[in-house]
Design a protein around this motif. Structure first.
Motif, PDB file in Angstrom:
ATOM      1  N   ASP A   1       0.313   7.389   4.209  1.00 49.79           N
ATOM      2  CA  ASP A   1      -0.606   6.733   3.283  1.00 49.79           C
ATOM      3  C   ASP A   1      -0.093   6.956   1.857  1.00 49.79           C
ATOM      4  OD1 ASP A   1      -2.681   5.892   1.673  1.00 49.79           O
ATOM      5  OD2 ASP A   1      -4.243   6.966   2.786  1.00 49.79           O
TER       6      ASP A   1
ATOM      7  N   ARG B   1      -1.067   6.677  -1.100  1.00 48.35           N
ATOM      8  CA  ARG B   1      -2.045   6.696  -2.189  1.00 48.35           C
ATOM      9  C   ARG B   1      -2.202   8.128  -2.716  1.00 48.35           C
ATOM     10  NH1 ARG B   1      -7.319   4.033   0.112  1.00 48.35           N
ATOM     11  NH2 ARG B   1      -6.875   5.557   1.752  1.00 48.35           N
TER      12      ARG B   1
ATOM     13  N   VAL C   1       1.983   2.825  -7.240  1.00 49.97           N
ATOM     14  CA  VAL C   1       1.501   4.205  -7.230  1.00 49.97           C
ATOM     15  C   VAL C   1       2.196   5.101  -6.204  1.00 49.97           C
ATOM     16  CG1 VAL C   1      -0.779   3.661  -8.142  1.00 49.97           C
ATOM     17  CG2 VAL C   1      -0.426   3.662  -5.685  1.00 49.97           C
ATOM     18  N   ALA C   2       3.011   4.513  -5.309  1.00 43.05           N
ATOM     19  CA  ALA C   2       3.611   5.321  -4.245  1.00 43.05           C
ATOM     20  C   ALA C   2       4.538   6.404  -4.783  1.00 43.05           C
ATOM     21  CB  ALA C   2       4.381   4.432  -3.262  1.00 43.05           C
TER      22      ALA C   2
ATOM     23  N   SER D   1      -3.808  -0.892  -8.356  1.00 45.57           N
ATOM     24  CA  SER D   1      -4.667   0.283  -8.172  1.00 45.57           C
ATOM     25  C   SER D   1      -4.726   0.628  -6.697  1.00 45.57           C
ATOM     26  CB  SER D   1      -6.078  -0.028  -8.683  1.00 45.57           C
ATOM     27  OG  SER D   1      -6.988   0.978  -8.262  1.00 45.57           O
ATOM     28  N   ALA D   2      -4.724   1.906  -6.401  1.00 47.26           N
ATOM     29  CA  ALA D   2      -4.844   2.337  -5.011  1.00 47.26           C
ATOM     30  C   ALA D   2      -6.271   2.106  -4.506  1.00 47.26           C
ATOM     31  CB  ALA D   2      -4.468   3.808  -4.881  1.00 47.26           C
TER      32      ALA D   2
ATOM     33  N   THR E   1      -3.705  11.650  -3.983  1.00 44.70           N
ATOM     34  CA  THR E   1      -4.808  12.465  -3.473  1.00 44.70           C
ATOM     35  C   THR E   1      -5.400  13.254  -4.643  1.00 44.70           C
ATOM     36  OG1 THR E   1      -3.279  14.254  -2.957  1.00 44.70           O
ATOM     37  CG2 THR E   1      -3.800  12.721  -1.179  1.00 44.70           C
TER      38      THR E   1
ATOM     39  N   SER F   1       5.183  -0.411  -4.005  1.00 43.35           N
ATOM     40  CA  SER F   1       3.879  -0.066  -4.562  1.00 43.35           C
ATOM     41  C   SER F   1       4.061   0.671  -5.869  1.00 43.35           C
ATOM     42  CB  SER F   1       3.124   0.812  -3.557  1.00 43.35           C
ATOM     43  OG  SER F   1       2.234   1.687  -4.210  1.00 43.35           O
TER      44      SER F   1
ATOM     45  N   ALA G   1       0.932  11.035  -4.160  1.00 45.11           N
ATOM     46  CA  ALA G   1       1.027   9.891  -3.251  1.00 45.11           C
ATOM     47  C   ALA G   1       2.273  10.020  -2.373  1.00 45.11           C
ATOM     48  CB  ALA G   1       1.060   8.583  -4.035  1.00 45.11           C
TER      49      ALA G   1
ATOM     50  N   GLN H   1      -9.104   3.603  -5.019  1.00 47.32           N
ATOM     51  CA  GLN H   1      -9.829   4.775  -4.521  1.00 47.32           C
ATOM     52  C   GLN H   1     -10.900   5.248  -5.496  1.00 47.32           C
ATOM     53  OE1 GLN H   1      -7.183   7.483  -1.900  1.00 47.32           O
ATOM     54  NE2 GLN H   1      -6.123   7.323  -3.837  1.00 47.32           N
TER      55      GLN H   1
END
Lengths: 415, 121
Positions: A174, A176, A159-160, A327-328, A178, A157, A165, A330
């Protein structure tokens, strides 16, 4: 070029063993000397190598100041950026350097446990680290206090690897980002102050602990001292190498066997970075401070040579599609904005531009930045804006004449 | 030239971008400082909320159905050097390039804002 992190046996030989590592680099200093490690890192001027370039010593200080002996250190080896390979190479070939740095950080900030956060696609890196942990488990000559180290592997991923994240994944599975604050150094893994530090930064710290800040500063040709790992692509010899900071892009092009002429653009910093016109790029020093002043970025050390025949519009349209898909999902401006950008860029690239697509792309590149929980929208729109600057004639030709300059054909015509 | 002597409240608006669902109530209540993008998500004017608008800003905060809007104390302005950035990969700038600053409030500012209503989902 000075080899520090990548000194020692040929990288093709794989992971260096613990005895080899120790014989080559010597033991870590004693406890009394290690107590000064944070000031030493500050004096060395080591900047983080995960992309943001924050001073490493300051980061350690902020966690140490909050820890009650219960902090956490998270070594970030997620490396989800498609154009970067340096972290996986480092972990797979010099695992003990990374682990030395991780254990030194744990001691310096007052951590009770540590996490090795390794992208699940980096299988060689993970295997090397597991084996290295086994060697250290059985080691009787260790200098550093033991700290439990868990390997955690996030899914593939983009964004990980963002630090909130990473903490989120370790805490709740998770990957993603915060909403921050609280930032990880305030409230991270298990709610404890957490140092999230890129694996290359930790490896540098392991050498600085041994040889000191003056040694670290001996190398470096512009304003930022030291060496850095760089991932180079677009030449005949793509790959990872260690550069003296301040090496110019032109010199790097020579080493990488880049055939492109001086005129072709260079992508610095990867998908979160920006394009620089070749005429400006060739003399540019790869130095975080210099690049920042020129509104560019060293980031995680990515230098991608675009080549003379590359269509910048098509390349960027593909990257925008990747970013929208990464994109996550969110934050509204990221979800809808990146998708709108990707769709418009794809239309322009393939000769199906609507009347105002390019104008809208220019508008979005300013209006979406800064409006996500993480910097995903900033990164993507920054790259887009730079490509419209550097490849302006190509964008205009695609938009208004449905013509691809690079290929000398109609935009969208089969290659 | 419009006058820029509006008294500063020392407070600024912050959006929790993950929580925000684009209801748009904030922009209806505080059009001077909150615009909506084409998908209905807020664009906050940079800088602090003028003192005269703090009450309306509080109402906008209270009106958000998902509690995504906050009114927070602004960091003290640094006279010389800016404060050091927080040690993070993801420091988020709160100002949005291209967004106009808070305008002085015209007499009719309470009137409706732009034509399209906030997107709901």
């Amino acid at each position: 070029m000075t080899a520090r992190l990548l000194a020692g046996p040929d990288l093709a030989a794989g992971a260096e063993s613990l005895p080899g590592h120790r014989a080559r680099l010597g033991d870590l200093p004693g406890r009394a000397e290690r107590e000064h490690l944070i000031p030493t890192l500050l004096a060395a001027g080591l900047l983080g190598r995960g992309g943001a370039g924050f001073p490493v010593g300051r980061k350690w200080e902020s966690v140490a100041g909050r820890s009650r002996g219960d902090a956490v250190v998270l070594a970030n080896g997620a490396e989800g950026e498609p154009l970067s390979h340096k972290d996986r190479v480092l972990m797979a070939t010099r695992p003990h350097l990374v682990l030395d740095g991780l254990e030194l950080a744990a001691e310096a900030v007052g951590a009770r446990r540590a996490v090795l956060y390794v992208g699940s696609e980096h299988t060689q890196a993970r295997a090397a680290l597991e084996r290295a942990l086994g060697e250290r488990e059985a080691d009787r000559a260790r200098a550093l206090p033991r700290v439990p180290i868990a390997i955690v592997t996030p899914p593939v991923s983009y964004v990980a690897g963002e630090e909130s994240a990473a903490v989120h994944f370790v805490n709740a599975g998770d990957p993603r980002p915060t909403t921050v604050p609280p930032r990880p150094f305030e409230k991270g893994v298990g709610g404890k102050p957490t140092l999230v530090q890129n694996v290359e930064s930790l490896a540098h710290a392991a050498l600085i602990a041994r040889y000191g800040d003056a040694w670290y500063r001996e190398v470096g040709r512009a304003t930022t001292p030291g060496t850095a790992l760089a991932t180079v692509s677009g030449g005949q010899r793509p790959g990872v190498l260690e550069i003296d900071l301040g090496t110019t892009i032109g010199e790097l092009a020579q080493w990488a066997g880049v055939q492109a002429t001086v005129g072709s653009p260079v992508l610095l910093g990867g998908y979160f970075g920006g394009l620089v016109a070749g005429a400006d790029a060739w003399g540019m020093p790869l130095d975080p401070a210099v690049l920042r002043a020129q509104r560019s970025a060293f980031g995680a050390g990515i230098v991608a040579f675009m080549g003379d025949d590359a269509c910048g519009v098509t390349t960027i349209a593909r990257i925008m599609d990747y970013m929208a898909g990464s994109s996550a999902a969110q934050c509204g401006p990221c979800v809808f904005g990146l998708r709108a950008i990707a769709d418009a860029a794809a239309r322009v690239a393939t000769g199906q531009a609507r009347q105002d697509d390019l104008a809208r792309l220019r508008g979005w590149s300013g209006s979406i930045a800064g409006r996500g929980a993480c910097r995903m929208p900033d990164g993507a729109t920054g790259l887009l804006a730079s490509s419209i600057r550097v490849y302006e004639a190509d964008w205009v030709a695609h938009q208004h004449h449905r013509r691809c300059i690079a290929r000398g054909a109609s935009a969208g015509a089969p290659a | 030239m419009s006058s820029r002597i509006a008294l500063d409240s020392g407070l600024r608006l912050e959006v929790d971008r993950i929580a925000c669902d684009g209801y748009g109530a904030c922009a209806e209540l505080l059009p001077e400082g909150i615009d909506l993008d084409e998908w209905g998500y807020p664009i906050i004017a940079p800088g602090n909320v003028p003192l005269a608008l703090v009450d309306m800003a509080r109402r906008a905060v209270d009106a958000c159905p998902v509690l995504a809007l906050r009114l927070v104390k602004s960091p003290a302005p640094a006279p010389t050097a800016p404060p050091p950035p927080a040690p993070v990969l993801a420091s988020r700038p709160d100002r949005t390039e291209g967004t106009p600053p808070w305008p002085p409030r015209p007499a009719s500012a309470k009137a409706k804002r732009g034509p399209e209503p906030g997107r709901r989902r």
